[in-house]
Write a protein that holds these residues in place. Structure first.
Motif, PDB file in Angstrom:
ATOM      1  N   SER B  36      23.935  25.859  29.065  1.00 59.74           N
ATOM      2  CA  SER B  36      23.312  26.242  27.961  1.00 59.74           C
ATOM      3  C   SER B  36      23.117  24.942  26.934  1.00 59.74           C
ATOM      4  CB  SER B  36      23.871  27.304  27.492  1.00 59.74           C
ATOM      5  OG  SER B  36      23.354  28.019  26.479  1.00 59.74           O
ATOM      6  N   GLY B  37      22.172  24.969  25.999  1.00 64.46           N
ATOM      7  CA  GLY B  37      22.109  23.864  25.061  1.00 64.46           C
ATOM      8  C   GLY B  37      22.049  22.485  25.486  1.00 64.46           C
ATOM      9  N   LYS B  40      16.887  21.937  27.816  1.00 62.49           N
ATOM     10  CA  LYS B  40      15.778  22.121  28.954  1.00 62.49           C
ATOM     11  C   LYS B  40      14.684  22.725  28.286  1.00 62.49           C
ATOM     12  CE  LYS B  40      18.308  25.382  30.771  1.00 62.49           C
ATOM     13  NZ  LYS B  40      19.543  25.328  29.947  1.00 62.49           N
ATOM     14  N   SER B  41      14.937  23.489  27.073  1.00 61.65           N
ATOM     15  CA  SER B  41      13.733  24.048  26.259  1.00 61.65           C
ATOM     16  C   SER B  41      13.054  22.869  25.452  1.00 61.65           C
ATOM     17  CB  SER B  41      14.240  25.199  25.319  1.00 61.65           C
ATOM     18  OG  SER B  41      14.712  26.238  25.931  1.00 61.65           O
ATOM     19  N   GLN B  82      11.102  30.952  25.599  1.00 58.97           N
ATOM     20  CA  GLN B  82      12.290  31.885  26.109  1.00 58.97           C
ATOM     21  C   GLN B  82      12.487  33.158  25.396  1.00 58.97           C
ATOM     22  OE1 GLN B  82      15.729  28.928  25.515  1.00 58.97           O
ATOM     23  NE2 GLN B  82      17.079  30.656  26.155  1.00 58.97           N
ATOM     24  N   HIS B 195      18.624  30.313  34.754  1.00 58.72           N
ATOM     25  CA  HIS B 195      20.077  30.166  34.954  1.00 58.72           C
ATOM     26  C   HIS B 195      20.426  31.177  36.234  1.00 58.72           C
ATOM     27  CE1 HIS B 195      21.294  28.335  31.398  1.00 58.72           C
ATOM     28  NE2 HIS B 195      20.343  29.061  30.751  1.00 58.72           N
TER      29      HIS B 195
HETATM   30  N1  LIG Z   1      14.113  22.569  16.326  1.00 60.10           N
HETATM   31  C1  LIG Z   1      15.375  22.142  16.323  1.00 60.10           C
HETATM   32  N2  LIG Z   1      16.194  21.522  15.487  1.00 60.10           N
HETATM   33  C2  LIG Z   1      17.497  21.255  15.792  1.00 60.10           C
HETATM   34  N3  LIG Z   1      18.019  21.182  16.794  1.00 60.10           N
HETATM   35  C3  LIG Z   1      17.410  21.703  17.859  1.00 60.10           C
HETATM   36  C4  LIG Z   1      16.068  22.215  17.658  1.00 60.10           C
HETATM   37  N4  LIG Z   1      15.787  22.713  18.848  1.00 60.10           N
HETATM   38  C5  LIG Z   1      16.862  22.631  19.801  1.00 60.10           C
HETATM   39  N5  LIG Z   1      18.017  22.028  19.151  1.00 60.10           N
HETATM   40  C6  LIG Z   1      18.892  21.780  19.742  1.00 60.10           C
HETATM   41  O1  LIG Z   1      18.953  21.079  20.806  1.00 60.10           O
HETATM   42  C7  LIG Z   1      19.834  21.199  21.868  1.00 60.10           C
HETATM   43  C8  LIG Z   1      19.143  21.889  23.224  1.00 60.10           C
HETATM   44  O2  LIG Z   1      18.392  23.054  22.817  1.00 60.10           O
HETATM   45  P1  LIG Z   1      17.681  23.607  23.956  1.00 60.10           P
HETATM   46  O3  LIG Z   1      16.935  25.069  23.185  1.00 60.10           O
HETATM   47  O4  LIG Z   1      16.693  22.942  24.528  1.00 60.10           O
HETATM   48  O5  LIG Z   1      18.841  24.110  24.966  1.00 60.10           O
HETATM   49  P2  LIG Z   1      18.590  24.851  26.408  1.00 60.10           P
HETATM   50  O6  LIG Z   1      18.983  23.905  27.557  1.00 60.10           O
HETATM   51  O7  LIG Z   1      17.199  25.394  26.682  1.00 60.10           O
HETATM   52  O8  LIG Z   1      19.727  25.997  26.492  1.00 60.10           O
HETATM   53  P3  LIG Z   1      19.702  27.621  26.923  1.00 60.10           P
HETATM   54  O9  LIG Z   1      19.646  27.506  28.333  1.00 60.10           O
HETATM   55  O10 LIG Z   1      20.642  28.231  26.109  1.00 60.10           O
HETATM   56  O11 LIG Z   1      18.060  27.947  26.540  1.00 60.10           O
HETATM   57  C9  LIG Z   1      20.776  22.412  21.114  1.00 60.10           C
HETATM   58  O12 LIG Z   1      21.873  21.625  20.943  1.00 60.10           O
HETATM   59  C10 LIG Z   1      19.988  22.928  20.105  1.00 60.10           C
HETATM   60  O13 LIG Z   1      20.903  22.975  18.924  1.00 60.10           O
END
Ligand SMILES: Nc1ncnc2c1ncn2[C@@H]1O[C@H](COP(=O)(O)OP(=O)(O)OP(=O)(O)O)[C@@H](O)[C@H]1O
Ligand SMILES: [Mg+2]
Lengths: 261, 248
Positions: B36-37, B40-41, B82, B195
Motif C-alpha cells: 500500500s502506498g 501503483k495508482s 480505486q 492486492h
Molecule cells: N495527489 C497527490 N498529492 C500528494 N501525494 C500523493 C498524491 N497522490 C498520491 N500521493 C502519494 O503517493 C504515494 C503513492 O500513492 P498511491 O495512491 O499511488 O499508492 P498505491 O500504491 O495505489 O496504494 P494502495 O494500494 O493503498 O492504493 C502515497 O504516499 C501518497 O500519499
C-alpha cells in the motif's frame, strides 16, 4: 541582521504569493472565456445551471430586496427630515436601489448561495477523483463544469438584479405610501421620471460582472481544492470570501467607470 | 503497446516513483502488485496524463503519451478508479453511458441506456439499479458500476485499480472472470492493480511487483512462485520479515 530582514522577507513572500494567485485566477478566467466559444457545448448543463442559479435564487433575492428597499425609505425619510427634504424618498430609493444596493445585494446573495454550492460540489468532485474520471472520459472539466456555470450566471444574474431593483423599489413604495403618507401615483411617477437609462444599464452591467465573478470563484477554488473533507471546506470558504471581496471591489470600479463625472 | 521507461514522480520529498521501467504487449493482461502506498495508482494516472511525471517517457502505440491529441489518446482508454469516482449528479446508467452519449459516438439516449444496462448485467447488477444514483448504492455496487463504465465503450486499453476490493468472494470471482473475458474476447490490453492473490492468478498473463519506486520483479505468471526474488517471495507469503520493512 536576519532579525531585521525577516519581516521584509515575509512581506515580500506574501506579496509574491498574492500576485501569483491573482495571475492564476486571471489565467483561469481567460481559459474559461476561450472555452465558451469552442465546441463541444453542453446545453443541458447550461439549462440546469440557469435553473439552479437563476430561478431558485428568486426567493432570496426578493426577500433581501424588499426589506432593504423598505428600510431605505425609512432612513431617507428620517434623514431628509433634518433639512426639510422628506419629499426625495422616491428618487433616492430608486437611485440607491438601482445603482448600488440592487446589484450589490444580489451579488452577495449569489456569492453566498451559488458560489458556495459550486465550490463545494466541484471540490467534492475533485477529491473523489470525479474530475479525473471526466478527463479519462474525454470530457474537459472546464467545458463541462465551468463554462455552463459562468455562462448561466452571466445571463441570469442581470435578470435577478432587475427583479431585485424592482422589488426593492416596491418595498420603498409600500413603506412610503403605507406609513409615511406619500401619494401612490405620485411616488411611482417620481421614481419613473427620475431614473435614467444609464442607471438601469449600470445596474445590469454590474449584475453581469458580479454573476461572472461569483460563478468563476466557485469553480476556480473548487478545482484547486486540496484533498479530503478539510480541503472541500477550505475551498468553499475561500471561494465565498474571494467572491464577496471581488464583487465589492468590482462594484467600486464599475461605479467609478459609470458615474465619476 | 505501452512502454514506460525511467519514470520518476515525487510529491514534495515523498519520492513515489523512482525510475519505473515497464512494457506490455497488445492483448496482454498485466497485473501490478505491491504494498500500500508504493505508487501503483500514481503509475496508472501518470500513463493517462492525470498526473504529470517529473521525468521519464511513456509511449503508447509508439507515440509519446504526453504529446498530440488528448481526446484521441484518451478515447483508447477505460479506467476503473480505486474509489469508483462515479458522477454523483448522474444516475447509474448515465454514468455507465457517459462516453457513449458524448464524444465521437453520440449514441441516442435509448440505445446508450440499453448498452449501459447490458454492461451492468455483466458486472452482476440488475436493470433496476440503472435509475438509482451512486450515493444510493453499496460500496461494492459502486465499484461494479465503475467497472461497467470503464468497459462500456469497449476501449482498447483498460486500467483497473483494485477491481475486487470490497467485493464478496463470489462477486470477486465473477469480476475476475469478466476481466479475463474482456482480454481474451475483445482483445483488450489490461493493466490491473490488485492486492488479491486469487485475482492475480485468475487475471494475469504477466505480473509486475513494485516496491521502493521501482519494478522489483516482472515476469510471466507461471514464474511467480519460482522467481527467487526476495521481495516477491516476502509479498506472496505475507511474511513480516524480509527486505520489505513491515513497520513503516
Ligand atoms: N495527489 C497527490 N498529492 C500528494 N501525494 C500523493 C498524491 N497522490 C498520491 N500521493 C502519494 O503517493 C504515494 C503513492 O500513492 P498511491 O495512491 O499511488 O499508492 P498505491 O500504491 O495505489 O496504494 P494502495 O494500494 O493503498 O492504493 C502515497 O504516499 C501518497 O500519499
Ligand atoms: Mg492505489
Amino acid at each position: 541582521m536576519d532579525i531585521f530582514l525577516t519581516p521584509f522577507a515575509a512581506i515580500g513572500a506574501a506579496t509574491l504569493a498574492i500576485l501569483a494567485s491573482i495571475g492564476r485566477v486571471v489565467m483561469y478566467a481567460a481559459q474559461t472565456f476561450m472555452h465558451i466559444f469552442r465546441p463541444p457545448f453542453y446545453p443541458r448543463e447550461l439549462a440546469a445551471q440557469l435553473l439552479h442559479i437563476g430561478y431558485f435564487s428568486l426567493p432570496v433575492v426578493g426577500l433581501t430586496a424588499i426589506f432593504t428597499g423598505a428600510a431605505l425609505a425609512l432612513q431617507i425619510y428620517a434623514g431628509g427630515a433634518r433639512f426639510n427634504a422628506e419629499a426625495v424618498v422616491p428618487q433616492i430609493v430608486a437611485v440607491g436601489m438601482v445603482r448600488e444596493l440592487g446589484p450589490v445585494l444580489v451579488g452577495l446573495m449569489i456569492a453566498a448561495r451559488v458560489t458556495s454550492s459550486i465550490a463545494a460540489e466541484i471540490a467534492t468532485m475533485k477529491v473523489t477523483e470525479q474530475l479525473d474520471a471526466l478527463v479519462t472520459l474525454s470530457t474537459h472539466p472546464m467545458k463541462y463544469l465551468t463554462v455552463p456555470r459562468v455562462l448561466a450566471a452571466l445571463i441570469v444574474v442581470p435578470m435577478l438584479v432587475a427583479v431585485g431593483d424592482t422589488i426593492g423599489i416596491m418595498g420603498g413604495y409600500l413603506v412610503a405610501t403605507g406609513r409615511l403618507g406619500f401619494n401612490e401615483a405620485a411616488y411611482l411617477q417620481n421614481t419613473y421620471n427620475f431614473l435614467e437609462i444609464m442607471d438601469v444599464v449600470s445596474s445590469l452591467v454590474k449584475g453581469a460582472a458580479f454573476g461572472v465573478i461569483a460563478a468563476m470563484m466557485g469553480c476556480y477554488y473548487g478545482m484547486q481544492s486540496e484533498r479530503g473533507a478539510q480541503g472541500v471546506g477550505k475551498a468553499t470558504k475561500t471561494s465565498v470570501v474571494a467572491a464577496s471581496v471581488l464583487i465589492l471591489a468590482a462594484n467600486y470600479i464599475l461605479t467609478e467607470a459609470f458615474f465619476s463625472a | 503497446m505501452i512502454e514506460i521507461s525511467n519514470l520518476h514522480k515525487s510529491f514534495g520529498d515523498n519520492h513515489v516513483l523512482a525510475g519505473i521501467d515497464l512494457s506490455m504487449a497488445k492483448g496482454e493482461s498485466m497485473v501490478i502488485i505491491g504494498g500500500s502506498g508504493t505508487g501503483k495508482s500514481v503509475l496508472l494516472k501518470s500513463v493517462l496524463g492525470l498526473i504529470t511525471p517529473d521525468s521519464g517517457t511513456i509511449l503508447v502505440n509508439g507515440k509519446d503519451a504526453t504529446a498530440g491529441d488528448r481526446d484521441a489518446f484518451l478515447a483508447q482508454f477505460g479506467m476503473l478508479f480505486q474509489g469508483g469516482a462515479l458522477f454523483d449528479s448522474l444516475s447509474v446508467w448515465q454514468n455507465v453511458a457517459f462516453r457513449l452519449m458524448r464524444g465521437e459516438q453520440k449514441l441516442h439516449k435509448d440505445k446508450a441506456r440499453e448498452i449501459a444496462i447490458e454492461k451492468l448485467r455483466r458486472v452482476g447488477l440488475k436493470a433496476n439499479v440503472a435509475d438509482r444514483f451512486p450515493a444510493e448504492l453499496s460500496g461494492g455496487m459502486q465499484k461494479r458500476v465503475g467497472l461497467a463504465r470503464a468497459i462500456a465503450a469497449e476501449p482498447d486499453i483498460i486500467f483497473f485499480d483494485e477491481p475486487t476490493t470490497g467485493l464478496d468472494p463470489i462477486m470477486s470471482g465473477v469480476i475476475n472472470e469478466l476481466i479475463r473475458e474482456i482480454v481474451v474476447e475483445m482483445g483488450a490490453t489490461a493493466m490491473t492493480i490488485t492486492h488479491d492473490m486469487s485475482s492475480v492468478r485468475a487475471i494475469a498473463d504477466k505480473v509486475a511487483m513494485i516496491h521502493d519506486g521501482i519494478v522489483q520483479w516482472t515476469g510471466p505468471i507461471d514464474q511467480l512462485e519460482t522467481s527467487g526474488n526476495p521481495y516477491l517471495d516476502q509479498f506472496l507469503n505475507g511474511r513480516a520479515e524480509g527486505p520489505i520493512e513491515a513497520v513503516r
